[in-house]
Write an enzyme that holds these catalytic residues in place. Structure first.
Site, PDB file in Angstrom:
ATOM      1  N   HIS A  68      46.536  35.004  32.132  1.00 50.63           N
ATOM      2  CA  HIS A  68      47.055  35.996  33.067  1.00 50.63           C
ATOM      3  C   HIS A  68      46.043  37.101  33.294  1.00 50.63           C
ATOM      4  O   HIS A  68      45.178  37.346  32.474  1.00 50.63           O
ATOM      5  CB  HIS A  68      48.367  36.580  32.556  1.00 50.63           C
ATOM      6  CG  HIS A  68      48.237  37.266  31.228  1.00 50.63           C
ATOM      7  ND1 HIS A  68      48.239  36.558  30.050  1.00 50.63           N
ATOM      8  CD2 HIS A  68      48.076  38.554  30.889  1.00 50.63           C
ATOM      9  CE1 HIS A  68      48.108  37.417  29.046  1.00 50.63           C
ATOM     10  NE2 HIS A  68      47.990  38.637  29.522  1.00 50.63           N
ATOM     11  N   GLY A  69      46.183  37.754  34.441  1.00 50.64           N
ATOM     12  CA  GLY A  69      45.336  38.895  34.749  1.00 50.64           C
ATOM     13  C   GLY A  69      46.158  40.165  34.690  1.00 50.64           C
ATOM     14  O   GLY A  69      47.161  40.223  33.982  1.00 50.64           O
TER      15      GLY A  69
END
Lengths: 147, 90
Positions: A68-69
């Site tokens: 995830h960012g």
């Protein structure tokens, strides 16, 4: 339908025989988020940056990564993607390598995805369910398992 | 009692840790709030926290923080969380 299965958009689940490396695996999970309309392509850079900056901590359990960012402009909608890799790949994690399941996660903020994460945690706490994900040959079978 | 769950971005790993830690704390009958935080806000968020939960990779970067740091290897293993939290709190 559950919150969990709802968070996987159309074209967000894929099965691949092999990937080149960790970067490739994360990018592919990111592309599934792009394809299902959850993020813009810039989000993939943010996903890769997280691992470059903080290491492979996203491998949250044996064989399972949650890529995830950052919540931000590149996130359109909160959601998940899943890449199943038949030939497990090294993420250089201390304990949980090699990885076969790469979940992509996009969240618009720090709260909107909590119920999705709770259901995901519940699902992944069950070793039998994790095992059955790995035996699927079609993405539709995976979708059925997540329901 | 305040516990902070920390990961790089504050939305993935830390949220999973928070959810499972809350479950374990209920099992242990310990009253505590668990907050998820990212690396950038962890230091500020933990000024009044007793415990910081995180992954082994991030322990080094959190050194010097004003709370006990506990590294969790397997996030879905409630047993591991249970034994590490009991050891620290009971």
């Amino acid at each position: 339908m559950s919150v969990l299965s709802d968070s996987f958009g159309i074209a967000s689940i894929a099965i691949t025989e092999s990937v080149a490396d960790r970067t490739n695996a994360i990018s592919l999970a990111g592309e599934l988020l792009v394809a299902s309309g959850k993020v813009t392509p810039e989000y993939i850079d943010s996903m890769l940056e997280a691992v470059e900056k903080f290491g492979p901590y996203i491998v949250i359990a044996p064989g399972i990564a949650l890529a995830h960012g950052k919540p931000g402009d590149s996130v359109i909608k909160t959601g998940l993607s899943l890449l199943v890799i038949q030939q497990a790949i090294e993420f250089q994690h201390l304990q949980n390598d090699p990885v076969q399941l790469v979940f992509g996660l996009a969240a618009t903020d720090h709260e909107s995805h909590i119920s999705v994460m709770a259901e995901l945690a519940e699902f992944l706490s069950d070793p039998d369910k994790v095992k059955s994900l790995l035996t699927c040959s079609e993405s539709e079978q995976i979708r059925d398992l997540l329901r | 009692m305040k516990i902070i769950a920390v990961c790089g971005m504050g939305i993935g790993t830390s949220v999973l840790l928070k959810l499972n830690a809350e479950k374990v704390l209920r099992m242990l009958d310990i009253e505590a709030t668990v907050e998820a935080a990212d690396m950038a806000t962890a230091r500020a968020a933990s000024f009044d926290a007793q415990i910081v939960l995180t992954t082994p990779e991030l322990v080094e970067s959190l050194k010097g923080i004003n709370a006990e740091i506990i590294a969790i290897d397997h996030f879905f293993d409630l047993e591991e969380l249970n034994s590490k939290l009991s050891k620290a709190l009971l």
